[in-house]
Write a protein that holds these residues in place. Structure first.
Motif, PDB file in Angstrom:
ATOM      1  N   LEU A 242       0.957  -1.266  -0.029  1.00  0.00           N
ATOM      2  CA  LEU A 242      -0.166  -0.059   0.058  1.00  0.00           C
ATOM      3  C   LEU A 242       0.981   1.150   0.014  1.00  0.00           C
ATOM      4  CD1 LEU A 242      -2.738  -1.173   2.778  1.00  0.00           C
ATOM      5  CD2 LEU A 242      -3.128  -0.568   0.223  1.00  0.00           C
ATOM      6  N   ASN A 243       0.415   2.249  -0.609  1.00  0.00           N
ATOM      7  CA  ASN A 243       1.202   3.561  -0.814  1.00  0.00           C
ATOM      8  C   ASN A 243       0.864   4.143   0.681  1.00  0.00           C
ATOM      9  OD1 ASN A 243       1.939   6.149  -1.166  1.00  0.00           O
ATOM     10  ND2 ASN A 243       1.238   6.126  -3.158  1.00  0.00           N
ATOM     11  N   PRO A 244       2.073   4.526   1.463  1.00  0.00           N
ATOM     12  CA  PRO A 244       1.952   5.101   2.821  1.00  0.00           C
ATOM     13  C   PRO A 244       1.173   6.555   2.728  1.00  0.00           C
ATOM     14  CG  PRO A 244       4.038   5.061   2.085  1.00  0.00           C
ATOM     15  CD  PRO A 244       3.296   4.223   1.066  1.00  0.00           C
ATOM     16  N   VAL A 245       1.264   7.180   1.539  1.00  0.00           N
ATOM     17  CA  VAL A 245       0.880   8.581   1.662  1.00  0.00           C
ATOM     18  C   VAL A 245      -0.297   8.959   1.032  1.00  0.00           C
ATOM     19  CG1 VAL A 245       3.131   9.490   1.942  1.00  0.00           C
ATOM     20  CG2 VAL A 245       2.259   9.275  -0.305  1.00  0.00           C
ATOM     21  N   MET A 246      -1.396   7.841   0.761  1.00  0.00           N
ATOM     22  CA  MET A 246      -2.390   7.891  -0.148  1.00  0.00           C
ATOM     23  C   MET A 246      -3.476   7.210   0.932  1.00  0.00           C
ATOM     24  SD  MET A 246      -2.785   6.726  -4.053  1.00  0.00           S
ATOM     25  CE  MET A 246      -4.424   7.135  -4.859  1.00  0.00           C
ATOM     26  N   ARG A 247      -4.665   7.826   0.868  1.00  0.00           N
ATOM     27  CA  ARG A 247      -5.731   7.130   1.657  1.00  0.00           C
ATOM     28  C   ARG A 247      -6.297   6.026   0.909  1.00  0.00           C
ATOM     29  NH1 ARG A 247      -7.957  11.421   4.521  1.00  0.00           N
ATOM     30  NH2 ARG A 247      -7.497  13.479   3.868  1.00  0.00           N
ATOM     31  N   VAL A 248      -6.412   4.723   1.814  1.00  0.00           N
ATOM     32  CA  VAL A 248      -6.632   3.487   1.392  1.00  0.00           C
ATOM     33  C   VAL A 248      -7.601   3.369   0.422  1.00  0.00           C
ATOM     34  CG1 VAL A 248      -5.604   2.576   3.474  1.00  0.00           C
ATOM     35  CG2 VAL A 248      -8.017   2.885   3.466  1.00  0.00           C
ATOM     36  N   GLY A 249      -8.940   4.179   0.626  1.00  0.00           N
ATOM     37  CA  GLY A 249     -10.006   4.087  -0.306  1.00  0.00           C
ATOM     38  C   GLY A 249      -9.631   4.557  -1.621  1.00  0.00           C
ATOM     39  N   GLU A 250      -8.730   5.722  -1.633  1.00  0.00           N
ATOM     40  CA  GLU A 250      -8.341   6.140  -2.938  1.00  0.00           C
ATOM     41  C   GLU A 250      -7.487   5.126  -3.796  1.00  0.00           C
ATOM     42  OE1 GLU A 250      -6.329   9.768  -2.383  1.00  0.00           O
ATOM     43  OE2 GLU A 250      -8.355  10.631  -1.583  1.00  0.00           O
ATOM     44  N   GLN A 251      -6.760   4.270  -2.994  1.00  0.00           N
ATOM     45  CA  GLN A 251      -5.936   3.252  -3.778  1.00  0.00           C
ATOM     46  C   GLN A 251      -6.776   2.183  -4.254  1.00  0.00           C
ATOM     47  OE1 GLN A 251      -2.344   2.225  -1.878  1.00  0.00           O
ATOM     48  NE2 GLN A 251      -2.727   3.788   0.059  1.00  0.00           N
ATOM     49  N   VAL A 252      -7.851   2.054  -3.617  1.00  0.00           N
ATOM     50  CA  VAL A 252      -8.817   0.920  -4.193  1.00  0.00           C
ATOM     51  C   VAL A 252      -9.519   1.446  -5.405  1.00  0.00           C
ATOM     52  CG1 VAL A 252     -10.884  -0.435  -3.905  1.00  0.00           C
ATOM     53  CG2 VAL A 252      -8.924  -0.220  -1.925  1.00  0.00           C
TER      54      VAL A 252
END
Ligand SMILES: Nc1ncnc2c1ncn2[C@@H]1O[C@H](COP(=O)(O)OP(=O)(O)O)[C@@H](O)[C@H]1O
Ligand SMILES: [Mg+2]
Length: 303
Positions: free
Chosen positions: A120-130
């Motif tokens: 997971l990208n540590p500086v991006m909100r998890v929902g945005e990554q999905v």
């Protein structure tokens, strides 16, 4: 224009024959260029994957991850890969252009790795990554991608998905991180998931939740799952079939329910080395390896 349904409907695939092969691998061979000469990591591996949970087990270094990565062609350029066949629903993967392969990766075959911390990208909100995982393959607006991501978080049993959507990776637990990874991999509705030790970094109760999420995805949506693990006890209860790898070869291919009747001495040794609750053992036996196993041909062992 009608908006397509947001949650994943029990699929097109669900009704089909679960033994119809999604993935067919014949005589896969992989050699790495090492400093001390070539490393022949995978030797003549053959198997079929239907809409089922297929385990690949074996000790560390036996070639499990190399097989998983080769299917997605994620191996280093120095690796030499050959196979008589490595196909997804009849489409040969090894000869696809890199561009065509990118469409397969993430969209048709997804990979889930051991530790979400590194994925997971540590500086991006998890929902945005999905949501981004979906946007990478579909032309839709940001709002719809967000709704789909929230629905997917719900599918992987995250409670209060709208709140979790806005969290950063360091704000979620290991188990939730792994379910977010699964959501990312699932949102494009792949036909095949390759999960490489997906629960090894999780504690037991969280592991159960992640396994049950994966199980639901396979049974409700007709996906095929390759579950890579060194834990024979775990795959025995979780998977339908088991491929046992030793030194780059598949030495046994067997239904999980039949493991007690395993024929290869390596599989028997692994089973004997497991602690059991139903009988008292002073010492667990140590696996005695036979050099002949290294010469044994994988021929005849085809799942
Ligand atoms: N990129 C690489 N370069 C050289 N050797 C590698 C590479 N990746 C894996 N290997 C070798 O291939 C063998 C199988 O590794 P791997 O597939 O990671 O095993 P497993 O997942 O079963 O633990 C090991 O001997 C490992 O050292
Ligand atoms: Mg591995």
């Amino acid at each position: 224009m009608t908006t397509p349904p947001l949650s994943i409907p029990p699929t097109r695939a669900g009704a089909r024959d679960r033994h119809e092969p999604l993935l067919e691998v014949d005589n896969l061979d992989i050699t790495f260029a090492g400093d001390d000469g070539p490393v022949h990591a995978v030797r003549g591996v053959s198997f079929r994957l239907g809409r089922e949970k297929l385990a690949i087990v074996g000790e560390s270094g036996s070639g499990k991850s190399t097989v998983g990565r080769a299917i997605l062609r994620l191996h280093p350029a120095s690796a030499r890969i050959t196979a008589d066949r490595c196909s997804l629903q009849g489409q040969e993967l090894l000869t696809l252009s890199e561009r065509e392969m990118q469409k397969v990766r993430g969209q048709r075959i997804s990979m889930i790795l051991q530790d979400p911390k590194y994925s997971l990208n540590p500086v991006m909100r998890v929902g945005e990554q999905v949501a981004e995982a979906y946007l990478a393959h579909h032309r839709i607006g940001a709002d719809e991608a967000r709704q789909r991501a929230v629905a997917m978080l719900e599918t992987v049993r995250i409670r209060d998905p709208r709140r979790v959507y806005d969290l950063y990776p360091h704000e979620v637990s290991g188990g939730m991180g792994q379910r977010i990874m699964i959501a990312m991999m699932m949102i494009t509705r792949p036909e095949v998931i390759i999960a490489d030790e997906p629960t090894s970094a999780l504690d037991v109760s969280v592991r159960r939740q992640v396994l049950s999420t994966l199980d639901g995805l396979v049974s409700d949506h007709g996906m095929g799952l390759i579950f890579i693990s060194h834990d024979l006890n775990l795959v025995r209860s979780f998977c339908d079939r088991v491929l046992v790898m030793y030194a780059g070869r598949v030495v046994e291919s067997i239904a999980a329910a039949d493991l007690d009747r395993a024929r290869h001495p390596y599989t028997q040794g692994l089973l004997a080395a497991l602690p059991r609750l139903d009988r008292r053992q002073e010492r667990l036996p140590t696996l005695q390896r036979d050099p002949a196993w290294l010469q044994a041909s994988s021929e005849g062992v085809c799942a």
